[in-house]
Design an enzyme around this catalytic site. Structure first.
Site, PDB file in Angstrom:
ATOM      1  N   ASP A   1     -46.916  40.202 -11.473  1.00  0.00           N
ATOM      2  CA  ASP A   1     -48.267  40.588 -11.906  1.00  0.00           C
ATOM      3  C   ASP A   1     -49.244  39.860 -10.988  1.00  0.00           C
ATOM      4  OD1 ASP A   1     -50.644  41.160 -13.155  1.00  0.00           O
ATOM      5  OD2 ASP A   1     -50.105  40.291 -15.103  1.00  0.00           O
ATOM      6  N   MET A   2     -49.828  40.582 -10.047  1.00  0.00           N
ATOM      7  CA  MET A   2     -50.628  39.906  -9.026  1.00  0.00           C
ATOM      8  C   MET A   2     -51.893  40.676  -8.686  1.00  0.00           C
ATOM      9  SD  MET A   2     -48.416  40.744  -5.567  1.00  0.00           S
ATOM     10  CE  MET A   2     -49.849  40.659  -4.467  1.00  0.00           C
TER      11      MET A   2
ATOM     12  N   VAL B   1     -40.922  40.216 -13.744  1.00  0.00           N
ATOM     13  CA  VAL B   1     -42.239  40.855 -13.830  1.00  0.00           C
ATOM     14  C   VAL B   1     -43.191  40.198 -12.834  1.00  0.00           C
ATOM     15  CG1 VAL B   1     -44.193  41.457 -15.299  1.00  0.00           C
ATOM     16  CG2 VAL B   1     -41.886  41.372 -16.266  1.00  0.00           C
TER      17      VAL B   1
ATOM     18  N   GLY C   1     -41.955  35.805 -13.584  1.00  0.00           N
ATOM     19  CA  GLY C   1     -41.772  36.009 -15.018  1.00  0.00           C
ATOM     20  C   GLY C   1     -40.755  35.075 -15.645  1.00  0.00           C
TER      21      GLY C   1
ATOM     22  N   HIS D   1     -56.316  35.721 -19.545  1.00  0.00           N
ATOM     23  CA  HIS D   1     -56.436  37.089 -20.056  1.00  0.00           C
ATOM     24  C   HIS D   1     -55.969  37.196 -21.501  1.00  0.00           C
ATOM     25  CE1 HIS D   1     -56.828  37.608 -15.754  1.00  0.00           C
ATOM     26  NE2 HIS D   1     -57.397  38.761 -15.999  1.00  0.00           N
TER      27      HIS D   1
ATOM     28  N   TRP E   1     -55.304  40.132   5.996  1.00  0.00           N
ATOM     29  CA  TRP E   1     -55.575  41.552   6.262  1.00  0.00           C
ATOM     30  C   TRP E   1     -54.584  42.462   5.542  1.00  0.00           C
ATOM     31  CZ3 TRP E   1     -54.539  37.767   9.842  1.00  0.00           C
ATOM     32  CH2 TRP E   1     -53.232  37.716  10.344  1.00  0.00           C
ATOM     33  N   LYS E   2     -53.385  41.968   5.273  1.00  0.00           N
ATOM     34  CA  LYS E   2     -52.400  42.793   4.572  1.00  0.00           C
ATOM     35  C   LYS E   2     -52.828  43.052   3.130  1.00  0.00           C
ATOM     36  CE  LYS E   2     -48.619  41.083   7.451  1.00  0.00           C
ATOM     37  NZ  LYS E   2     -47.312  40.384   7.478  1.00  0.00           N
TER      38      LYS E   2
END
Length: 340
Positions: free
Chosen positions: A181-182, A179, A312, A52, A233-234
């Site tokens: 970030d997922m 942090v 992080g 990114h 499924w979660k």
């Protein structure tokens, strides 16, 4: 680090920022906005989030040229209701809109303890962790998420009706921040694309091939368009809830609406900031965070050479290395950026 299979060159952060800024000014961004965007793309790669950072820049320029990212657009507040505000991004650059929304959430939090900004009609925010670091380094807890085009199947489904809807959570912690970030897919599409470029398998199975078998082959998953939700499924349920809340809190478009297009733009996002200064004893709060991190670090690694890190933690070392040595960039990618 990037795989040795890629033909990498090292680019100085200053050269990256200057090159990207020049391109963005030619695409219609004002000098200040071009510099902000160039610095953010560069910082993402400096921190090791190559998918990114510079890797995503040519795609961003393509969206500008297609008219889906509007260089002159400015975000506009459309509703104010105490701690909650709604803003319209007017299809501006996702990074700029997200930074504005994060700043506004912090301003609200300073007044009320908590601030929530729903942002509609915006674009890809690139690395969601950017806004977690932005808030946590100023002493705020941060929670944010975005919906996306449908690119994730519901649990038990063969087609994609959910988004991978990245979620970011951040807590201040010296010397940086914790942090998370997922994406809601086991591997983000960017991570799978990078694995294909590097000719390597995924570390664990990340989705299905066209025959419906679980696989660690990123190329096969990209071909089938069936990544597996994190937690099965979660993760699918969490993806749905994040889409519902992003749509409702922003007054914007849902994954189903966005998916009527062939390209992803006009997404909905939420930015929540919590002012820890209003909880009183800051040294005690810092001590609580440190005790939790210390306990995590006392974990016994499953492998002799294993290292247990908090989300992080590796960023700071990677950031220092890339600032000093240069950003590793695939030579062909850098050539394509220079040709824009």
């Amino acid at each position: 680090m990037l795989s040795h299979k890629a033909q990498n060159i090292l680019i100085s952060p200053a050269l990256s920022v200057q090159t990207l800024s020049d391109i963005l000014r030619r695409e219609g961004f004002a000098e200040t906005e071009a510099a902000h965007l160039a610095n953010t793309f560069t910082d993402n790669s400096i921190d090791g989030v190559y998918t990114h950072g510079l890797n995503r820049f040519p795609r961003f320029v393509d969206l500008i040229r297609r008219g889906h990212v509007v260089p002159s657009a400015k975000p506009e507040r459309t509703l104010a209701a105490g701690v909650l505000e709604q803003w319209d991004g007017h299809l501006g650059a996702g990074i700029l809109n997200a930074c504005t929304a994060t700043e506004r959430a912090m301003v609200l939090a300073e007044s009320h303890g908590l601030g929530c900004v729903g942002l509609a009609n915006t674009n890809h925010w690139m690395r969601g962790g950017t806004y977690g670091w932005q808030a946590a380094e100023r002493g705020f807890v941060f929670i944010g998420w975005t919906n996306t085009i449908a690119n994730l199947p519901a649990w038990g489904a063969a087609d994609c009706r959910l988004g991978n809807n990245p979620l970011v959570m951040a807590v201040p912690h010296e010397p940086g921040a914790v942090v998370l970030d997922m994406a809601q897919s086991q591997f983000s599409y960017g991570a799978m694309e990078l694995a294909v470029e590097q000719q390597r398998k995924l570390s664990v199975p990340g989705g299905y091939d066209t025959a419906g078998h679980m696989t660690d082959d990123p190329r096969a998953i990209l071909e089938s368009q069936r990544p597996v939700p994190v937690g099965y499924w979660k993760g699918a349920g969490l993806s749905l809830m994040l889409d519902l809340l992003a749509t409702l809190l922003s007054g914007g478009r849902s994954t189903a609406d966005i998916s009527q297009q062939t390209l992803e733009y006009g997404v909905s996002q939420v930015f929540i900031a919590i002012d820890l200064n209003q909880l009183g004893d800051r040294p005690a709060l810092r001590g609580a965070v440190q005790s939790i991190i210390d306990d995590l670090h006392r974990s016994r690694p499953a492998k002799p050479d294993g290292v247990i890190r908090y989300p992080g933690e590796a960023v700071l070392a990677r950031r220092a290395e890339n600032r000093q040595s240069g950003i590793p960039v695939d030579a062909a990618l850098w050539g394509s950026i220079q040709a824009l």
